[in-house]
Scaffold this motif. Structure first.
Motif, short mmCIF file in Angstrom:
data_model
loop_
_atom_site.label_atom_id
_atom_site.label_comp_id
_atom_site.label_asym_id
_atom_site.label_seq_id
_atom_site.Cartn_x
_atom_site.Cartn_y
_atom_site.Cartn_z
N ALA A 14 0.82 -1.22 0.00
CA ALA A 14 0.00 0.00 0.00
C ALA A 14 0.85 1.27 0.00
N SER A 15 2.05 1.19 -0.55
CA SER A 15 2.86 2.41 -0.68
C SER A 15 2.47 3.20 -1.91
N ARG A 16 1.81 2.53 -2.86
CA ARG A 16 1.46 3.18 -4.14
C ARG A 16 0.17 2.59 -4.66
N GLY A 17 -0.38 3.20 -5.70
CA GLY A 17 -1.44 2.60 -6.50
C GLY A 17 -2.70 2.25 -5.73
N SER A 38 7.21 -3.10 -0.13
CA SER A 38 8.39 -3.92 -0.31
C SER A 38 9.65 -3.06 -0.36
N HIS A 39 9.66 -2.03 -1.24
CA HIS A 39 10.87 -1.20 -1.39
C HIS A 39 10.63 0.29 -1.11
N SER A 40 9.41 0.77 -1.35
CA SER A 40 9.16 2.22 -1.36
C SER A 40 8.88 2.77 0.03
N LYS A 41 9.92 2.81 0.86
CA LYS A 41 9.74 3.30 2.23
C LYS A 41 9.19 4.73 2.25
N ASP A 64 8.09 -8.13 2.64
CA ASP A 64 8.01 -8.70 1.29
C ASP A 64 6.97 -9.82 1.32
N SER A 65 5.92 -9.66 0.53
CA SER A 65 4.84 -10.66 0.53
C SER A 65 5.26 -12.00 -0.06
N ALA A 66 6.48 -12.07 -0.60
CA ALA A 66 7.00 -13.36 -1.06
C ALA A 66 7.66 -14.13 0.08
N VAL A 154 0.27 -16.67 -17.07
CA VAL A 154 0.66 -16.98 -15.69
C VAL A 154 0.03 -15.96 -14.72
N TYR A 155 0.02 -14.69 -15.11
CA TYR A 155 -0.65 -13.68 -14.27
C TYR A 155 -2.13 -14.06 -14.09
N GLY A 156 -2.80 -14.38 -15.20
CA GLY A 156 -4.21 -14.77 -15.11
C GLY A 156 -4.40 -16.00 -14.23
N ASP A 189 -5.53 3.02 -13.45
CA ASP A 189 -4.37 3.88 -13.67
C ASP A 189 -3.43 3.88 -12.47
N THR A 190 -2.34 3.13 -12.57
CA THR A 190 -1.31 3.08 -11.53
C THR A 190 0.06 2.99 -12.21
N ASP A 191 1.12 2.97 -11.41
CA ASP A 191 2.46 2.80 -11.99
C ASP A 191 2.53 1.51 -12.80
P1 NDP Z 1 1.56 -0.99 -8.35
O1 NDP Z 1 2.70 -1.67 -9.01
O2 NDP Z 1 1.20 0.39 -8.77
O3 NDP Z 1 1.79 -1.01 -6.75
C1 NDP Z 1 2.11 -2.23 -6.17
C2 NDP Z 1 2.15 -2.09 -4.67
O4 NDP Z 1 2.37 -3.39 -4.11
C3 NDP Z 1 3.28 -1.21 -4.19
O5 NDP Z 1 2.88 -0.59 -3.00
C4 NDP Z 1 4.40 -2.23 -3.95
O6 NDP Z 1 5.33 -1.83 -2.96
C5 NDP Z 1 3.60 -3.39 -3.42
N1 NDP Z 1 4.27 -4.66 -3.64
C6 NDP Z 1 4.66 -5.21 -4.80
N2 NDP Z 1 5.28 -6.38 -4.58
C7 NDP Z 1 5.31 -6.55 -3.24
C8 NDP Z 1 5.84 -7.54 -2.39
N3 NDP Z 1 6.49 -8.63 -2.86
N4 NDP Z 1 5.68 -7.39 -1.06
C9 NDP Z 1 5.04 -6.32 -0.55
N5 NDP Z 1 4.53 -5.34 -1.31
C10 NDP Z 1 4.67 -5.46 -2.64
O7 NDP Z 1 0.31 -1.99 -8.54
P2 NDP Z 1 -1.27 -1.73 -8.63
O8 NDP Z 1 -1.67 -0.76 -7.60
O9 NDP Z 1 -1.61 -1.48 -10.04
O10 NDP Z 1 -1.81 -3.18 -8.28
C11 NDP Z 1 -2.26 -3.56 -6.99
C12 NDP Z 1 -2.99 -4.89 -7.09
O11 NDP Z 1 -4.08 -4.75 -8.01
C13 NDP Z 1 -2.14 -6.05 -7.61
O12 NDP Z 1 -2.49 -7.23 -6.93
C14 NDP Z 1 -2.53 -6.13 -9.07
O13 NDP Z 1 -2.34 -7.41 -9.61
C15 NDP Z 1 -4.01 -5.76 -8.99
N6 NDP Z 1 -4.58 -5.27 -10.24
C16 NDP Z 1 -4.15 -4.10 -10.82
C17 NDP Z 1 -4.74 -3.67 -12.00
C18 NDP Z 1 -4.32 -2.41 -12.69
O14 NDP Z 1 -4.74 -2.19 -13.85
N7 NDP Z 1 -3.54 -1.54 -12.08
C19 NDP Z 1 -5.82 -4.42 -12.64
C20 NDP Z 1 -6.21 -5.62 -11.93
C21 NDP Z 1 -5.60 -6.02 -10.78
P3 NDP Z 1 6.68 -1.01 -3.35
O15 NDP Z 1 6.20 0.38 -3.68
O16 NDP Z 1 7.50 -1.05 -2.13
O17 NDP Z 1 7.26 -1.68 -4.54
#
Ligand code: NDP
Length: 246
Positions: A14-17, A38-41, A64-66, A154-156, A189-191
């Motif tokens: 939840a640091s972005r998007g 994960s990275h974006s403190k 890290d969710s992995a 694979v994503y699907g 609309d996200t990164d």
């Molecule tokens: P973004 O890439 O914009 O943001 C991803 C967020 O998840 C960041 O806060 C990132 O942290 C965090 N993150 C990524 N990998 C890990 C990890 N291993 N451990 C902990 N945190 C992690 O993605 P979206 O906001 O677009 O996507 C969010 C969710 O929505 C995902 O599950 C995606 O599959 C799903 N989704 C998105 C769609 C889209 O069009 N945007 C459409 C359908 C589904 P950090 O900043 O530190 O990297």
């Protein structure tokens, strides 16, 4: 407003998007919110600062969710700092796209580890704390049901997996009135999927509405699922996709 007063929520990624918008919305609804990144403190700390300046409670955790141990530690820290855990939102995730023969195996592993395994592990950890009436919400994708371009197999697959997990878990947790739901966004609309990105023209061609979604719109559906009015919704995969799946 204030529908989540007294509740504690953990939102992963939840640091972005979309995740950041969910954390902000749940806090605006009155919940105390822990959020992982994960990275974006700096970005995570900014989300926390924005929530606090609006009068809410928030706390950022690097996890890290992995990694199983990171997820377990994040749940423990949430409970310690917020005093409990009522709502788990599994949002962390992402995709690497390409023909299945060309996708590096480590990219496949990461998608499986974060989008599927991390969700299951997070739920197992959260269930040690969730009270009766708790909420589990996962951010899947409309690509679980419709993937009209090559390169997303694979994503699907990972997003179909969490839809199946949601159905089965709803049966397990129904007796405790814990609801389990899966939100399936379309292009948002996200990164990760910018509205002005190279694929956006194609995306719009597959949709009924001529625009990308906004993270706040996804967060509004999560707010409903986290709140008391959705108590009869469980085991569902809810599309919020501008008609991508229609
Ligand atoms: P973004 O890439 O914009 O943001 C991803 C967020 O998840 C960041 O806060 C990132 O942290 C965090 N993150 C990524 N990998 C890990 C990890 N291993 N451990 C902990 N945190 C992690 O993605 P979206 O906001 O677009 O996507 C969010 C969710 O929505 C995902 O599950 C995606 O599959 C799903 N989704 C998105 C769609 C889209 O069009 N945007 C459409 C359908 C589904 P950090 O900043 O530190 O990297």
């Amino acid at each position: 407003k204030d529908i989540l007063n007294g509740k504690a929520a953990l939102v992963t990624g939840a640091s972005r998007g979309i995740g950041a918008a969910i954390a902000q919305r749940l806090a605006a609804d009155g919940a105390a919110v822990a959020l992982t990144y994960s990275h974006s403190k700096d970005r995570a700390e900014k989300v926390v600062a924005d929530i606090r300046s609006a009068g809410g409670r928030a706390h950022a955790i690097q996890a890290d969710s992995a990694k199983d141990e990171d997820i377990a530690a994040a749940v423990d820290e949430t409970v310690r700092v917020l005093g409990g855990l009522d709502i788990l939102v599994n949002n962390a995730g992402g995709g690497v796209f390409g023909p299945v023969q060309e996708l590096p195996l480590d990219a496949i592993d990461t998608m499986i580890d974060v989008n599927i395994r991390g969700v299951v592990v997070g739920i197992r950890e959260a269930l040690r704390h969730l009270p009766d009436g708790g909420r589990i919400i996962t951010i899947g994708s409309i690509n679980a049901d419709r993937i009209p371009f090559p390169g997303g197999s694979v994503y699907g697959m990972t997003k179909s997996a969490v839809a199946g997990l949601t159905r089965g878990l709803a049966r397990e947790l129904g007796p405790r009135n814990i609801t389990v739901n899966n939100v399936q966004p379309g292009p948002t609309d996200t990164d990760a999927n910018p509205a002005d990105g190279p694929m956006s023209g194609n995306m719009l061609g597959w949709m009924a509405l001529d625009r990308f979604g906004r993270s706040e719109e996804i967060a509004a559906m999560v707010s409903y699922l986290a709140g008391p009015e959705s108590a009869f919704v469980t085991g569902a995969s809810l599309d919020i996709d501008g008609g991508f799946g229609a």
